[in-house]
Design a protein around this motif. Structure first.
Motif, mmCIF file in Angstrom:
data_model
loop_
_atom_site.group_PDB
_atom_site.id
_atom_site.type_symbol
_atom_site.label_atom_id
_atom_site.label_comp_id
_atom_site.label_asym_id
_atom_site.label_seq_id
_atom_site.Cartn_x
_atom_site.Cartn_y
_atom_site.Cartn_z
ATOM 1 N N GLU A 164 0.786 -1.066 0.011
ATOM 2 C CA GLU A 164 0.124 -0.063 -0.048
ATOM 3 C C GLU A 164 0.819 1.129 -0.112
ATOM 4 N N TYR A 165 2.068 1.058 0.701
ATOM 5 C CA TYR A 165 2.839 2.409 0.707
ATOM 6 C C TYR A 165 3.416 2.638 -0.541
ATOM 7 N N ARG A 166 3.596 1.747 -1.276
ATOM 8 C CA ARG A 166 4.123 2.155 -2.613
ATOM 9 C C ARG A 166 3.050 2.452 -3.627
ATOM 10 N N LEU A 167 1.860 2.032 -3.577
ATOM 11 C CA LEU A 167 0.616 2.253 -4.172
ATOM 12 C C LEU A 167 0.521 3.707 -3.997
ATOM 13 N N GLU A 168 0.544 4.241 -2.682
ATOM 14 C CA GLU A 168 0.349 5.489 -2.416
ATOM 15 C C GLU A 168 1.186 6.556 -3.182
ATOM 16 N N LYS A 169 2.587 6.054 -3.147
ATOM 17 C CA LYS A 169 3.526 6.815 -3.685
ATOM 18 C C LYS A 169 3.175 6.954 -5.512
ATOM 19 N N ALA A 170 2.664 5.934 -5.898
ATOM 20 C CA ALA A 170 2.161 5.894 -7.259
ATOM 21 C C ALA A 170 1.169 7.064 -7.552
ATOM 22 N N ARG A 171 0.183 6.903 -6.738
ATOM 23 C CA ARG A 171 -0.960 7.987 -6.726
ATOM 24 C C ARG A 171 -0.405 9.564 -6.755
ATOM 25 N N SER A 172 0.654 9.651 -5.718
ATOM 26 C CA SER A 172 1.100 10.970 -5.589
ATOM 27 C C SER A 172 2.320 11.393 -6.356
ATOM 28 N N PHE A 173 3.137 10.423 -6.715
ATOM 29 C CA PHE A 173 4.304 10.771 -7.663
ATOM 30 C C PHE A 173 3.893 10.735 -9.111
ATOM 31 N N ALA A 174 3.152 9.501 -9.591
ATOM 32 C CA ALA A 174 2.910 9.346 -10.730
ATOM 33 C C ALA A 174 1.334 9.703 -11.120
ATOM 34 N N HIS A 175 0.638 10.173 -10.249
ATOM 35 C CA HIS A 175 -0.741 10.531 -10.591
ATOM 36 C C HIS A 175 -1.422 9.392 -11.268
ATOM 37 N N ALA A 176 -1.179 8.170 -10.864
ATOM 38 C CA ALA A 176 -1.803 6.838 -11.542
ATOM 39 C C ALA A 176 -2.852 6.600 -10.743
ATOM 40 N N GLU A 177 -3.823 5.543 -11.258
ATOM 41 C CA GLU A 177 -4.760 4.889 -10.825
ATOM 42 C C GLU A 177 -3.998 3.710 -10.340
ATOM 43 N N THR A 178 -4.446 3.103 -9.284
ATOM 44 C CA THR A 178 -3.787 1.876 -8.447
ATOM 45 C C THR A 178 -4.549 0.858 -8.086
ATOM 46 N N TYR A 179 -4.017 -0.398 -8.280
ATOM 47 C CA TYR A 179 -4.757 -1.814 -8.079
ATOM 48 C C TYR A 179 -3.815 -2.523 -7.082
ATOM 49 N N ASN A 180 -4.008 -2.946 -5.987
ATOM 50 C CA ASN A 180 -3.507 -3.915 -5.149
ATOM 51 C C ASN A 180 -3.828 -5.345 -5.326
ATOM 52 N N PHE A 181 -3.274 -6.158 -6.299
ATOM 53 C CA PHE A 181 -3.476 -7.431 -6.830
ATOM 54 C C PHE A 181 -3.951 -8.290 -5.781
ATOM 55 N N THR A 182 -3.745 -8.185 -4.434
ATOM 56 C CA THR A 182 -4.064 -9.046 -3.523
ATOM 57 C C THR A 182 -5.436 -8.907 -3.207
ATOM 58 N N GLU A 183 -6.326 -7.796 -3.596
ATOM 59 C CA GLU A 183 -7.479 -7.474 -3.296
ATOM 60 C C GLU A 183 -8.388 -8.217 -4.373
ATOM 61 N N TYR A 184 -8.017 -8.859 -5.553
ATOM 62 C CA TYR A 184 -8.542 -9.484 -6.519
ATOM 63 C C TYR A 184 -8.273 -11.007 -6.635
ATOM 64 N N ASP A 185 -9.296 -11.566 -6.912
ATOM 65 C CA ASP A 185 -9.158 -13.065 -7.411
ATOM 66 C C ASP A 185 -8.047 -13.229 -8.647
ATOM 67 N N ASP A 186 -8.450 -12.092 -9.729
ATOM 68 C CA ASP A 186 -7.781 -12.310 -10.625
ATOM 69 C C ASP A 186 -7.432 -10.968 -11.244
#
Length: 382
Positions: A212-234
């Motif tokens: 999650e901390y890297r995904l937060e950085k992706a939102r703030s630094f790269a202005h990207a949408e983010t997905y944590n793959f552990t939260e999805y079956d596939d």
């Protein structure tokens, strides 16, 4: 001098070593002022790269001050503040003449693919790296560049590998205006690849990781949408759903055989997660893009025996593009992006470790403690 020394998997320490000497008239000796620990250094740390020899000094990201030059060096002088690309290259072979500095033909007797890399096992030439107070820089007239007066040291050290590699990943994707770009891996390279995708005209940028901390950085630094793959079956199914069931236009694999997991997992792909050290991320990339799309691979892969879905890539008509980044080729454009404020590499730096505490730095980075995204190594004055 003091230098980080490899003593076996998970065993590093700082020891006294001889200051390197001029071995060829075109060598320079650089006094290191800043180094860094790269995600690919963890492959060495965990004993996953072959022919990583006891006594070697790691570190392929460093800047410093020229301490001594060989008799043939014309472009550098003692006292110059320089940044050194992680590639060691001659500048004159067939590959260098075409800008393929990472594939130089004259600097690595142990391989026919990759050229030389500082501090990255004898499979990459056996050159000692920059996690030390001094380092020998071969072909000093073609590799290093003077650090512009306006550039901060922490920006400069990230421009020796992580930032150019991420930018190169986006470049290999051949992004066109409006493309949907999905980046696997939110380490420094993936974060820069995502940020660079916008610079190349992407219409939508998605970053996938499990921390999650890297995904937060992706939102703030790269202005990207983010997905944590552990939260999805596939996660592949999720990528199809979010792209009108077509798939992304470009996928960037910024994971590679990431440095976690044991050798059995690397061989068998038994650990079905990004941190598995198997080509799972690459297979996800192949599956997540539309037919006729481009997959860019800049994640670090060593010897790998587990299955890549090459048949799927062929039948979907995918373009696969990959290489080690030819760093110096990226610098002119990246210097302008940094100077104009489009990129601020030092925003990725989260930790600064004195060289004497580098073992702690490797542990924190490897175990992903304390929100560590990019650790810097600071040698003490010689």
């Amino acid at each position: 001098m003091r230098a980080m020394v490899y003593r076996g998997p998970y065993k590093i320490r700082v020891e006294e070593k001889d200051i390197p000497s001029i071995e060829h008239p075109n060598d320079a000796i650089v006094r290191v002022t800043l180094g860094a620990i790269c995600g690919s250094d963890l492959h060495l740390y965990h004993g996953m790269m072959p022919d990583t020899r006891v006594g070697m000094t790691f570190g392929h990201e460093f800047i410093g001050v020229v301490h001594e030059v060989g008799s043939s060096v014309r472009n550098l002088k003692v006292g110059d503040r320089v940044m050194v690309p992680f590639n060691i290259f001659c500048g004159s072979c067939w590959f260098c003449a075409r800008g393929l500095y990472s594939n130089c033909h004259n600097v690595n007797p142990n391989a026919t693919a990759v050229g030389g890399i500082y501090g990255y096992s004898h499979t990459c030439g056996g050159y000692d790296g920059g996690q030390s107070q001094f380092v020998r820089v071969p072909f000093a007239d073609v590799g290093p560049a003077l650090i512009p007066e306006w550039m901060d040291d922490e920006d400069a050290v990230l421009l020796t590998d992580a930032v150019p590699t991420g930018y190169f990943g986006a470049q290999l994707g051949e992004i066109v205006e409006g493309d949907v770009v999905v980046v696997f891996g939110a380490g420094p390279v993936g974060l820069v690849a995502a940020r660079s995708a916008w610079l190349m005209g992407a219409g939508r940028v998605i970053v996938i990781d499990h921390l999650e901390y890297r995904l937060e950085k992706a939102r703030s630094f790269a202005h990207a949408e983010t997905y944590n793959f552990t939260e999805y079956d596939d996660i592949v199914v999720e990528m199809k759903k979010t792209t009108d069931h077509l798939g992304a236009d470009v996928a960037i694999d910024a994971v590679g055989a990431e440095a976690d997991g044991n050798f059995l997992q690397h061989v068998t792909s038994a650990k079905f997660k990004l941190q598995g050290g198997s080509p799972v991320a690459l297979n996800w990339a192949i599956d997540s893009v539309r037919k006729g799309a481009t997959v860019s691979v800049v994640g670090a892969y060593g010897p790998l025996f587990s299955a890549v879905k090459f048949g799927d890539a062929m039948n979907k008509g995918l373009t696969l593009r990959m290489n080690q980044c030819p760093v110096k080729r990226q610098w002119p454009r990246l210097f302008e992006h940094v100077r104009n404020g489009y990129l601020k590499p030092s925003e990725l730096v989260t930790h600064r470790f004195p060289l004497e505490h580098i073992a702690e730095g490797y542990h924190v980075f490897s175990a992903k403690l304390d929100g560590c995204i990019k650790p810097i190594v600071v040698p003490s004055a010689a």
